[in-house]
Scaffold this motif. Structure first.
Motif, mmCIF file in Angstrom:
data_model
loop_
_atom_site.group_PDB
_atom_site.id
_atom_site.type_symbol
_atom_site.label_atom_id
_atom_site.label_comp_id
_atom_site.label_asym_id
_atom_site.label_seq_id
_atom_site.Cartn_x
_atom_site.Cartn_y
_atom_site.Cartn_z
ATOM 1 N N LEU A 122 0.808 -1.224 0.000
ATOM 2 C CA LEU A 122 0.000 0.000 0.000
ATOM 3 C C LEU A 122 0.840 1.272 0.000
ATOM 4 C CD1 LEU A 122 -2.899 -0.965 2.436
ATOM 5 C CD2 LEU A 122 -2.688 -1.357 -0.030
ATOM 6 N N ASN A 123 2.097 1.197 0.408
ATOM 7 C CA ASN A 123 2.954 2.382 0.383
ATOM 8 C C ASN A 123 3.619 2.597 -0.969
ATOM 9 O OD1 ASN A 123 2.484 3.267 3.009
ATOM 10 N ND2 ASN A 123 4.030 1.906 3.859
ATOM 11 N N LEU A 124 3.257 1.778 -1.942
ATOM 12 C CA LEU A 124 3.826 1.919 -3.283
ATOM 13 C C LEU A 124 3.017 2.854 -4.175
ATOM 14 C CD1 LEU A 124 4.816 -1.810 -3.847
ATOM 15 C CD2 LEU A 124 6.403 0.128 -3.854
ATOM 16 N N TYR A 125 2.043 3.563 -3.591
ATOM 17 C CA TYR A 125 1.157 4.414 -4.393
ATOM 18 C C TYR A 125 1.178 5.880 -3.950
ATOM 19 C CZ TYR A 125 -0.587 -0.052 -6.045
ATOM 20 O OH TYR A 125 -0.670 -1.302 -6.599
ATOM 21 N N PRO A 126 2.337 6.464 -3.679
ATOM 22 C CA PRO A 126 2.351 7.868 -3.247
ATOM 23 C C PRO A 126 1.849 8.823 -4.317
ATOM 24 C CG PRO A 126 4.563 7.151 -3.788
ATOM 25 C CD PRO A 126 3.699 5.920 -3.803
ATOM 26 N N ASP A 127 1.855 8.379 -5.552
ATOM 27 C CA ASP A 127 1.373 9.207 -6.660
ATOM 28 C C ASP A 127 -0.131 9.137 -6.826
ATOM 29 O OD1 ASP A 127 1.840 6.480 -7.286
ATOM 30 O OD2 ASP A 127 1.676 6.910 -9.438
ATOM 31 N N TYR A 129 -2.439 8.807 -4.043
ATOM 32 C CA TYR A 129 -3.167 9.266 -2.863
ATOM 33 C C TYR A 129 -3.261 10.792 -2.851
ATOM 34 C CZ TYR A 129 -2.090 4.511 -1.203
ATOM 35 O OH TYR A 129 -1.974 3.147 -1.086
ATOM 36 N N ALA A 130 -4.235 11.294 -2.101
ATOM 37 C CA ALA A 130 -4.347 12.735 -1.860
ATOM 38 C C ALA A 130 -3.769 13.044 -0.476
ATOM 39 C CB ALA A 130 -5.808 13.180 -1.938
ATOM 40 N N TYR A 131 -3.345 14.295 -0.294
ATOM 41 C CA TYR A 131 -2.654 14.691 0.933
ATOM 42 C C TYR A 131 -3.215 16.010 1.451
ATOM 43 C CZ TYR A 131 0.707 11.295 -0.861
ATOM 44 O OH TYR A 131 1.286 10.153 -1.357
ATOM 45 N N ARG A 132 -3.037 16.207 2.751
ATOM 46 C CA ARG A 132 -3.412 17.475 3.367
ATOM 47 C C ARG A 132 -2.353 17.796 4.422
ATOM 48 N NH1 ARG A 132 -9.105 16.945 3.923
ATOM 49 N NH2 ARG A 132 -8.657 15.556 5.674
ATOM 50 N N TYR A 133 -1.483 18.735 4.080
ATOM 51 C CA TYR A 133 -0.446 19.196 5.005
ATOM 52 C C TYR A 133 -0.929 20.486 5.665
ATOM 53 C CZ TYR A 133 2.643 15.870 2.628
ATOM 54 O OH TYR A 133 3.219 14.725 2.107
ATOM 55 N N GLY A 134 -1.592 20.343 6.791
ATOM 56 C CA GLY A 134 -2.200 21.518 7.408
ATOM 57 C C GLY A 134 -3.269 22.074 6.498
ATOM 58 N N ASP A 135 -3.072 23.317 6.038
ATOM 59 C CA ASP A 135 -4.035 23.967 5.145
ATOM 60 C C ASP A 135 -3.670 23.802 3.672
ATOM 61 O OD1 ASP A 135 -5.455 24.906 7.342
ATOM 62 O OD2 ASP A 135 -4.263 26.740 7.479
ATOM 63 N N LEU A 138 -3.140 18.554 -1.554
ATOM 64 C CA LEU A 138 -2.390 18.128 -2.729
ATOM 65 C C LEU A 138 -3.062 16.885 -3.287
ATOM 66 C CD1 LEU A 138 0.103 18.325 -4.611
ATOM 67 C CD2 LEU A 138 1.357 16.954 -2.932
ATOM 68 N N GLY A 139 -3.523 16.957 -4.529
ATOM 69 C CA GLY A 139 -4.168 15.823 -5.161
ATOM 70 C C GLY A 139 -5.627 15.695 -4.764
ATOM 71 N N THR A 140 -6.307 14.774 -5.430
ATOM 72 C CA THR A 140 -7.718 14.529 -5.174
ATOM 73 C C THR A 140 -7.952 13.033 -5.031
ATOM 74 O OG1 THR A 140 -8.187 14.432 -7.551
ATOM 75 C CG2 THR A 140 -8.444 16.570 -6.459
ATOM 76 N N GLY A 141 -9.125 12.687 -4.530
ATOM 77 C CA GLY A 141 -9.495 11.292 -4.393
ATOM 78 C C GLY A 141 -9.297 10.774 -2.985
ATOM 79 N N GLU A 142 -9.355 9.452 -2.842
ATOM 80 C CA GLU A 142 -9.223 8.783 -1.545
ATOM 81 C C GLU A 142 -8.113 7.737 -1.616
ATOM 82 O OE1 GLU A 142 -10.780 9.394 1.225
ATOM 83 O OE2 GLU A 142 -12.203 10.874 0.458
ATOM 84 N N PRO A 143 -7.433 7.511 -0.498
ATOM 85 C CA PRO A 143 -7.580 8.194 0.787
ATOM 86 C C PRO A 143 -6.919 9.573 0.780
ATOM 87 C CG PRO A 143 -5.764 6.654 0.901
ATOM 88 C CD PRO A 143 -6.392 6.457 -0.451
ATOM 89 N N ARG A 158 3.057 15.568 -6.693
ATOM 90 C CA ARG A 158 3.246 14.146 -6.460
ATOM 91 C C ARG A 158 4.211 13.603 -7.517
ATOM 92 N NH1 ARG A 158 -2.974 12.186 -6.092
ATOM 93 N NH2 ARG A 158 -3.015 13.372 -8.026
ATOM 94 N N PRO A 159 4.978 12.563 -7.178
ATOM 95 C CA PRO A 159 5.951 12.053 -8.153
ATOM 96 C C PRO A 159 5.273 11.283 -9.273
ATOM 97 C CG PRO A 159 5.904 10.633 -6.240
ATOM 98 C CD PRO A 159 4.998 11.800 -5.918
#
Length: 314
Positions: A122-127, A129-135, A138-143, A158-159
């Motif tokens: 599951l950690n092979l998909y950094p490209d 996933y979506a992210y939220r660093y505070g405010d 980055l990116g859309t979708g789930e998780p 994202r890479p």
């Protein structure tokens, strides 16, 4: 370190402030001579607190009340012991991608990712996933992976990943309900958000499964690395894996990975993979050290919930 010390340390260092249930259980087990005697019949690698608690969860036993837990574990010890002997902690926390991303996003792409101790990958998909660093989203979708970041700017992209593979002694399959049940059992009792994240990340992986290879992190790493496309940047990485590896094999692994082309990202306990002159850990619980090619860069929380940068700017 005795088994009693191991459980007391787990309570104080890892569970405190993160899982009240596991803090209570660990403290209780550390004082329970009968349970400790049972646990000490197991190989050292099978005596881990989180492994015992996950096995009891998997079997349907109670893990929030120490008295009920003790009664269940002793009454069902043959079944508990049988599972402990064949299981390993394979927590596949996709939230850790949030602390890896600042490094991955700064490397020249496209990337070929190779995770050591990949579990279900599951950690092979950094490209994906979506992210939220505070405010900063980055990116859309789930998780959506939430991460507090300090000491450096949030990653702006994202890479691009063109190849992804994992190496594990016992790879798990997210399309197998039994394997997903084990991944769920490894999540700590109060962490409903992590269960939701597991389901969302598993859906991403199931839609485009990675290459997962059963093998040893020293003996089989070079052959798998050689399968990466030559026009991509190879990145070998691992998160909270090496504590399960005996020290001589850790050293052998480090020697092998340093000899490969590309880059090496480690996210490990500072007592397991040591670096000289680390700054003081941030307050608020146990932290790993994030490092690139042997150079420590940041403190990270165990489930990817925070990264505190102290290295040179990425």
């Amino acid at each position: 370190m005795t088994t009693a010390d191991r459980y007391a340390t787990f309570a104080a260092r890892e569970a405190r402030g993160v899982s009240p249930a596991y803090e209570r259980l660990s403290e209780a087990v550390s004082r329970d001579d009968e349970l400790l005697a049972r646990i000490d019949t197991l190989p050292p690698a099978k005596r881990q607190p989180n492994l015992l608690f996950a096995v009891v969860r998997l079997l349907g036993g109670p893990v929030t009340d120490p008295v009920a837990f003790r009664g269940y574990a002793l009454a069902n010890w043959p079944a508990v012991e049988a599972e402990l002997r064949v299981r390993a902690t394979q927590t596949n926390e996709s939230g850790r991608c949030a602390v890896l991303l600042p490094v991955l996003a700064a490397l020249p792409g496209p990337l070929a990712l190779l995770e050591v101790g990949a579990s279900a990958g599951l950690n092979l998909y950094p490209d994906r996933y979506a992210y939220r660093y505070g405010d900063h989203p980055l990116g859309t979708g789930e998780p959506v992976l939430d991460c507090a970041i300090s000491g450096t700017a949030p990653p702006a992209r994202r890479p691009e990943v063109v190849w992804r593979a994992g190496l594990d002694l016992n790879p798990l399959d997210v399309t197998d309900p039994a394997d997903v049940a084990w991944l769920d059992a490894l999540i700590w009792p109060e962490h409903g958000h992590r269960r939701e994240r597991l389901r969302a990340a598993a859906a991403v992986a199931a839609a485009d499964p990675p290459l997962l290879v059963r093998g040893d992190l020293v003996d089989d790493l070079p052959a798998l690395a050689a399968r990466a496309p030559g026009d991509a940047t190879l990145v070998v990485f691992h998160t909270s894996v090496l504590y399960q590896v005996p020290p001589p094999r850790r050293e052998a692994f480090a020697e092998v990975v340093r000899g490969l082309p590309g880059h090496w990202i480690a996210n490990e306990d500072p007592d397991v993979l040591r670096y000289p002159a680390l700054p003081e850990q941030p307050p608020g619980g146990f932290h790993n050290v994030l490092a690139l090619d042997g150079q420590p860069l940041a403190w990270t929380r165990g489930h990817g919930q925070a990264v505190t940068w102290f290295g040179s700017a990425n």
